[in-house]
Design a protein around this motif. Sequence first.
Motif, PDB file in Angstrom:
ATOM      1  N   ALA A  38      -1.572   2.916  -2.684  1.00  0.00           N
ATOM      2  CA  ALA A  38      -1.531   4.181  -3.433  1.00  0.00           C
ATOM      3  C   ALA A  38      -2.402   5.227  -2.744  1.00  0.00           C
ATOM      4  O   ALA A  38      -2.013   6.402  -2.667  1.00  0.00           O
ATOM      5  CB  ALA A  38      -1.979   3.961  -4.862  1.00  0.00           C
ATOM      6  N   GLU A  39      -3.572   4.807  -2.248  1.00  0.00           N
ATOM      7  CA  GLU A  39      -4.456   5.729  -1.543  1.00  0.00           C
ATOM      8  C   GLU A  39      -3.798   6.232  -0.251  1.00  0.00           C
ATOM      9  O   GLU A  39      -3.910   7.398   0.087  1.00  0.00           O
ATOM     10  CB  GLU A  39      -5.787   5.035  -1.214  1.00  0.00           C
ATOM     11  N   GLN A  40      -3.137   5.349   0.450  1.00  0.00           N
ATOM     12  CA  GLN A  40      -2.498   5.719   1.699  1.00  0.00           C
ATOM     13  C   GLN A  40      -1.292   6.640   1.467  1.00  0.00           C
ATOM     14  O   GLN A  40      -0.978   7.464   2.315  1.00  0.00           O
ATOM     15  CB  GLN A  40      -2.028   4.469   2.464  1.00  0.00           C
ATOM     16  N   ALA A  41      -0.669   6.522   0.318  1.00  0.00           N
ATOM     17  CA  ALA A  41       0.497   7.352   0.012  1.00  0.00           C
ATOM     18  C   ALA A  41       0.100   8.793  -0.325  1.00  0.00           C
ATOM     19  O   ALA A  41       0.933   9.687  -0.237  1.00  0.00           O
ATOM     20  CB  ALA A  41       1.278   6.746  -1.152  1.00  0.00           C
ATOM     21  N   ARG A  42      -1.158   9.006  -0.657  1.00  0.00           N
ATOM     22  CA  ARG A  42      -1.611  10.353  -1.021  1.00  0.00           C
ATOM     23  C   ARG A  42      -1.755  11.235   0.144  1.00  0.00           C
ATOM     24  O   ARG A  42      -1.752  11.398   1.130  1.00  0.00           O
ATOM     25  CB  ARG A  42      -2.950  10.301  -1.741  1.00  0.00           C
TER      26      ARG A  42
END
Length: 126
Positions: free
Chosen positions: A122-126
């Motif tokens: 989720a962090e990488q998708a931001r």
Amino acid sequence: MSRPNTQSMKPATAAKKLDVYLPATPGEFQQNPITRGELEALQADPPQWLKDLRKNGPHPKNLVAAKLGISIAGLARGGVTEALTTEQITALLEEMPEWLVAERESYQNVLREERRLKSQRAEQAR
């Protein structure tokens, strides 16, 4: 005139959707296809046999594993190959054999790792 589509499913599929152990269901249920309407009726207003199975078991492996807080593979590693009743599950939880303690710990570690990876993605998708 067209007939309404009465899709049916195998008893094993219906049992899975109802979260019950197929061999413990009545013979009529095991031997006849179940329509979607019949399944919905069973879910909306369960007959006594379904209420009893859900309360007392025997329960399918997925529910046994969930009630014990372990994976289905953990059940197999612990030597549990058959469906268990609610009473048997309660007895295992009270006894808390060594294999169950180890499997519960292992399962919690797996869940923690899955949450960590999900958060990381989720962090990488931001």
